[in-house]
Design an enzyme around this catalytic site. Structure first.
Site, PDB file in Angstrom:
ATOM      1  N   TYR A  82       0.815  -1.208   0.000  1.00  0.00           N
ATOM      2  CA  TYR A  82       0.000   0.000   0.000  1.00  0.00           C
ATOM      3  C   TYR A  82       0.857   1.270   0.000  1.00  0.00           C
ATOM      4  CZ  TYR A  82      -4.413  -2.465   0.855  1.00  0.00           C
ATOM      5  OH  TYR A  82      -5.520  -3.255   0.740  1.00  0.00           O
TER       6      TYR A  82
ATOM      7  N   ASP B  27      -5.634  -5.136   6.097  1.00  0.00           N
ATOM      8  CA  ASP B  27      -6.847  -4.702   5.415  1.00  0.00           C
ATOM      9  C   ASP B  27      -7.794  -5.884   5.227  1.00  0.00           C
ATOM     10  OD1 ASP B  27      -8.648  -3.092   4.162  1.00  0.00           O
ATOM     11  OD2 ASP B  27      -7.438  -2.700   2.390  1.00  0.00           O
TER      12      ASP B  27
END
Length: 392
Positions: free
Chosen positions: A124, A278
């Site tokens: 990310y 996540d």
């Protein structure tokens, strides 16, 4: 009096933001709300998150943010990712707790765990190279020159690349945060999660650092051999609290998913990287009834943003229909962060009572989603306010 940046977002964001503001005000904690518009239309019109929003968060150091739509596969990158990176919000905290009365396959499991996710590194970090670009082709050729074993065998003109950075300092910072959090909140164990059997130089480093931090805190290892040849983190030794009551465990990400499905009640604090976190946070939310009751906090040394885990659900915008609990629980986390523990506990008890009664709740919290007795977003918030007055 606290000054807090309020970002109502877009989609259902403004509705649940108003419901949450109403409930937080009803706790009696004095807050001056600094209202900042930053939905998808604002971002597209101004070419990004406006400077005024960033200035507000930096000045107030605390923000409550409703969901903001992120285009899929095109347009601007996630606002959440941008805010975390720009403000140094390296730690994501996502509690998942069973409330009696919630509709869940795990209603009897008494799930009460906290997922702590590293926010700034991993896939990310946004280090990506698009297929078909010359610089991507050059990068692939360079990788193939240096790589040992299996290389990138697909065409340089049709292959995209994402880079996964994992650093010792980033891993140490989030592990230190997780151990300190576990001690402050009287947790019992920490499970470090990655895929070190495959990604030996990134996830392997993650485990190395996790073990060093665990030793610095004096934690007990689930298996003694995990500590073989490991020295306590020299940056932390003598500078951290006593963590000898904590048990340190390790799980590979695929096994962790299975463990959570089979026996979630065995896990307490889960420490993991950005992408794994996540995925696991949504899985954990599913254990306790879904994203509608999943709060989140993103914390750094100089600021913190509190937000629901779910998205903006634009198709429900303006209908006064969606469940506000996730953002309200995020507000509860904000109260705890501000040191207003009594108010946070009162709010939590009121939410639990409303859910357990099952009367003044939105349609998704009813056994039959078409139940005509379901109330709207604002009505559920008002019921929580009233319940707090009854609790006293």
């Amino acid at each position: 009096m606290y000054k807090v940046t309020l970002i109502p977002g877009d989609g259902v964001g403004p509705e649940i933001a108003e419901a949450t503001r109403k409930v937080i005000d009803a706790t009696g904690v004095k807050i001056e709300w600094d209202h900042q518009e930053c939905g998808i239309e604002v971002i597209e019109a101004e070419g990004g998150v406006p400077d005024r929003v960033m200035d507000s968060i930096r000045a107030n150091k605390v923000a409550l943010k409703a969901p903001i739509t992120t285009p899929i596969g095109k347009g601007f990158r996630s606002v959440n990712v941008f805010l975390r990176q720009e403000l140094g919000l390296f730690a994501c905290v996502r509690p998942c707790k069973s409330y009696p009365g919630m509709l869940s396959r795990y209603a009897d499991a008494n799930v009460d765990l906290v997922l702590i996710r590293e926010n700034s590194e991993d896939l990310y970090a946004g280090v990506e190279f698009q297929a078909g670009e010359e610089k991507t082709a050059q990068l692939i050729k360079t990788i193939n020159e240096f790589a040992t074993g299996k290389k990138i065998n697909t065409s340089t003109s049709t292959t995209g690349i994402s880079i996964k950075p994992i650093s010792r300092e980033g891993s140490r910072e989030i592990a230190n945060f997780a151990f300190d959090y576990a001690i402050r909140t009287k947790r019992k164990s920490i499970s470090s999660v990655c895929k070190a059997n495959i990604m030996k130089y990134t996830d392997g480093l993650w485990y190395d650092v996790s073990r060093e931090v665990a030793l610095a805190y004096g934690a007990k290892f689930e298996w003694d051999e995990l500590a073989n040849g490991v020295q306590p983190s020299p940056e932390l030794v003598g500078n951290v609290k006593d963590g000898s009551s904590l048990i340190y465990t390790e799980r590979l990400i695929d096994n962790m998913c299975m463990q959570l499905v089979l026996k979630p009640e065995l896990y307490d604090v889960i420490l993991t990287q950005n992408l794994y976190g996540d995925i696991l946070s949504d899985l954990c939310a599913g254990l306790v009834g879904g994203l509608g009751v999943a709060p989140g906090a993103n914390v750094g040394p100089d600021a913190a943003i509190f937000e629901a885990t779910h998205g903006s659900a634009p198709k429900y915008a303006g209908q006064n229909k969606v469940n506000p609990t996730a953002l309200i629980l995020s507000g509860k986390l904000m109260l705890e962060y501000l040191g207003e523990l009594e108010a946070a506990q009162k709010l939590d008890r009121a939410i639990a009572a409303i859910i357990a009664e099952g009367k003044d709740v939105t349609y998704d919290l009813k056994k039959d989603r078409n139940d005509p007795t379901a109330v709207g977003t604002q009505e559920m918030a008002e019921a929580i306010c009233k319940k707090m007055q009854e609790i006293g």
